[in-house]
Design a protein around this motif. Structure first.
Motif, mmCIF file in Angstrom:
data_model
loop_
_atom_site.group_PDB
_atom_site.id
_atom_site.type_symbol
_atom_site.label_atom_id
_atom_site.label_comp_id
_atom_site.label_asym_id
_atom_site.label_seq_id
_atom_site.Cartn_x
_atom_site.Cartn_y
_atom_site.Cartn_z
ATOM 1 N N GLN A 402 2.079 12.397 3.228
ATOM 2 C CA GLN A 402 3.234 11.903 2.486
ATOM 3 C C GLN A 402 4.483 12.677 2.900
ATOM 4 O O GLN A 402 4.436 13.892 3.076
ATOM 5 C CB GLN A 402 3.007 12.030 0.984
ATOM 6 C CG GLN A 402 1.899 11.130 0.468
ATOM 7 C CD GLN A 402 1.716 11.232 -1.030
ATOM 8 O OE1 GLN A 402 2.525 11.825 -1.736
ATOM 9 N NE2 GLN A 402 0.635 10.656 -1.530
ATOM 10 N N CYS A 406 9.880 9.102 4.587
ATOM 11 C CA CYS A 406 9.308 7.758 4.676
ATOM 12 C C CYS A 406 10.218 6.750 3.987
ATOM 13 O O CYS A 406 10.494 6.867 2.786
ATOM 14 C CB CYS A 406 7.918 7.727 4.042
ATOM 15 S SG CYS A 406 7.161 6.088 4.044
ATOM 16 N N ASN A 410 6.320 6.308 0.886
ATOM 17 C CA ASN A 410 4.900 6.670 0.968
ATOM 18 C C ASN A 410 3.964 5.605 0.397
ATOM 19 O O ASN A 410 2.901 5.922 -0.131
ATOM 20 C CB ASN A 410 4.660 8.024 0.280
ATOM 21 C CG ASN A 410 5.388 9.153 0.989
ATOM 22 O OD1 ASN A 410 5.234 9.344 2.189
ATOM 23 N ND2 ASN A 410 6.207 9.884 0.251
ATOM 24 N N LEU A 413 -0.404 3.900 2.782
ATOM 25 C CA LEU A 413 -0.935 5.025 3.551
ATOM 26 C C LEU A 413 -2.450 5.084 3.403
ATOM 27 O O LEU A 413 -2.987 4.787 2.334
ATOM 28 C CB LEU A 413 -0.327 6.349 3.076
ATOM 29 C CG LEU A 413 1.179 6.545 3.256
ATOM 30 C CD1 LEU A 413 1.612 7.868 2.626
ATOM 31 C CD2 LEU A 413 1.558 6.507 4.721
#
Length: 442
Positions: A402, A406, A410, A413
């Motif tokens: 994480q 991003c 996040n 994932l």
């Protein structure tokens, strides 16, 4: 690494004993050092990269240099590089340089631009010239001009009313970063004070805001697309300095980065839950050309991931973020200098095929060419980062995959898929070069 040791060295400057205490945050790189302290104390200072061919940077340097002393292409190209001629022509078209203004040597270029000292207008922290001004609008003037209060439940009116002078410039933000921070309805933070952005004027590049203490903050919903243009970028001289560097099939090339804004979320401060979402239709896409580096994920690796019933795109996304987190350990940059593609599954299928990083600076500052040479090392370090993290979360944690960088906050994932992809890509590259060496010997 260089910054770490520089800060630690601030103590003990009088030749006395000293101690430096490193308090780690939950970020991936900090936790990587906590799990492997020998990597912190035994690793050399990371590589520094300066790309003198970046056209935007070169133009600024040439204008400043010419204002101090006339330029000569035949002599100065050895200092400014092979791109000097094209940059000089661009400055000529902009009215900043003139060839032979006094009728003398035709190879002389003199500065004739509008600024007496162009160096005073060039930033040492940013490449871009186009910026958005963030201006504090006095609340009384805002209401007088027809503005409205935010809803009563989320503001404290009289206590938080701004009484400061109108039209105070709070900050100037580079165009490439502006719409991540300021847009109609955004909560903008400046020196610990919360502002509500009332209006952004695209023609004048001004965002008007006012002080409000609201019970929420905002996050923009954006999508970034990376299109490979083609053409190899110049390799970094380090390729001749480290013959033992891990070989890689990574490629580096020019690319076009386009960011679009779909809306923003209002997120409650009390519990970090999304209160509501607001669409955005007034912000234009922002595009710039830069450089990218990537490694292709072979079909055999993609098939292996699918056989394990793992989510390929989520794994690629997670592996890319791990790579992004580990880069500052090997190169003199921060995570904000590079970006990776964080796409929704339905948006762009080609992101299944590659682990990619791109240079966030327009034109690129040479990070892609440097990362290309180190990509094998980066893959191994990323695998170690993710596989040694003790978290059992399906989507990892801030200590492994994480990342605050991003753009999808996040989402999407898969930690186990990331480990599998990194292992398979590393193994594939090893076998690829072993087979290549074997064919050469035969």
């Amino acid at each position: 690494m260089a910054s770490f040791w520089q800060q630690a060295g601030r103590s003990g400057r009088r030749a006395k004993q000293s101690i430096a205490v490193y308090v780690a945050f939950e970020g991936a790189l900090d936790q990587y050092f906590m799990r492997s302290p020998h990597k912190l104390f035994g690793k050399p200072i990371e590589h520094c990269q300066v790309d003198s061919h970046n056209h935007k940077v070169l133009e600024q340097h040439l204008a400043c240099a010419a204002s101090e002393h006339p330029l000569r292409l035949e002599h100065d190209e050895s200092y400014f590089g092979s791109s000097m001629n094209s940059a000089v022509m661009t400055l000529k078209e902009k009215g900043c340089l003139m060839n032979n203004p006094s009728g003398g040597d035709s190879g002389v270029w003199k500065y004739i631009g509008p600024d007496k000292k162009p160096s005073h207008n060039e930033s040492i922290r940013a490449i871009e010239h186009d910026k958005y001004k963030v201006i504090e609008e006095n609340l009384a003037d805002h209401l007088k001009n027809g503005g409205s209060w935010p809803d009563r439940a989320s503001s404290q009116r009289s206590e938080k009313c701004s009484t400061r002078k109108s039209n105070r410039v709070l900050e100037e933000i580079e165009e490439s970063k502006a719409f991540f921070q300021v847009y109609d309805g955004a909560i903008y933070m400046h020196q610990g004070v919360r502002y509500l952005v009332d209006k952004i004027d695209l023609s004048s590049r001004i965002a008007y805001c006012k002080v409000f203490d609201l019970n929420y903050y905002t996050k923009v919903q954006d999508y970034t697309e990376i299109s490979i243009i083609g053409g190899d970028v110049d390799e970094h001289p380090a390729s001749q300095c480290k013959p033992d560097i891990r070989r890689t099939t990574a490629q580096a090339s020019a690319c076009k980065v386009t960011t679009k804004w779909a809306g923003f979320d209002r997120i409650l401060k009390s519990n970090n839950q999304i209160r509501d979402s607001v669409s955005i239709d007034h912000l234009p896409p922002y595009s710039f050309e830069t450089q990218a580096v990537w490694v292709q994920i072979p079909q055999s690796v993609r098939a292996t991931v699918k056989q394990r019933e793992s989510q390929l795109l989520d794994g690629v996304h997670a592996a890319s973020l791990a790579l992004l987190s580990i880069v500052p350990l090997h190169m003199m940059c921060s995570c904000s200098d590079l970006g990776t593609q964080c796409a929704e599954p339905e948006e762009q299928s080609e992101t299944h095929d590659r682990i990619l990083l791109y240079d966030r600076h327009p034109g690129g500052i040479g990070l892609a060419s440097q990362a290309k040479l180190l990509f094998g090392e980066l893959l191994v370090a990323s695998l170690e980062l993710v596989s040694t993290c003790s978290c059992t979360n399906f989507d990892g944690c801030p200590s492994c995959i994480q990342s605050f960088a991003c753009s999808e906050y996040n989402k999407n994932l898969d930690k186990e898929a990331a480990i599998l992809i990194l292992k398979c890509v590393i193994q594939y590259e090893k076998l690829y070069f072993e087979a290549k060496d074997g064919s050469h010997r035969s």
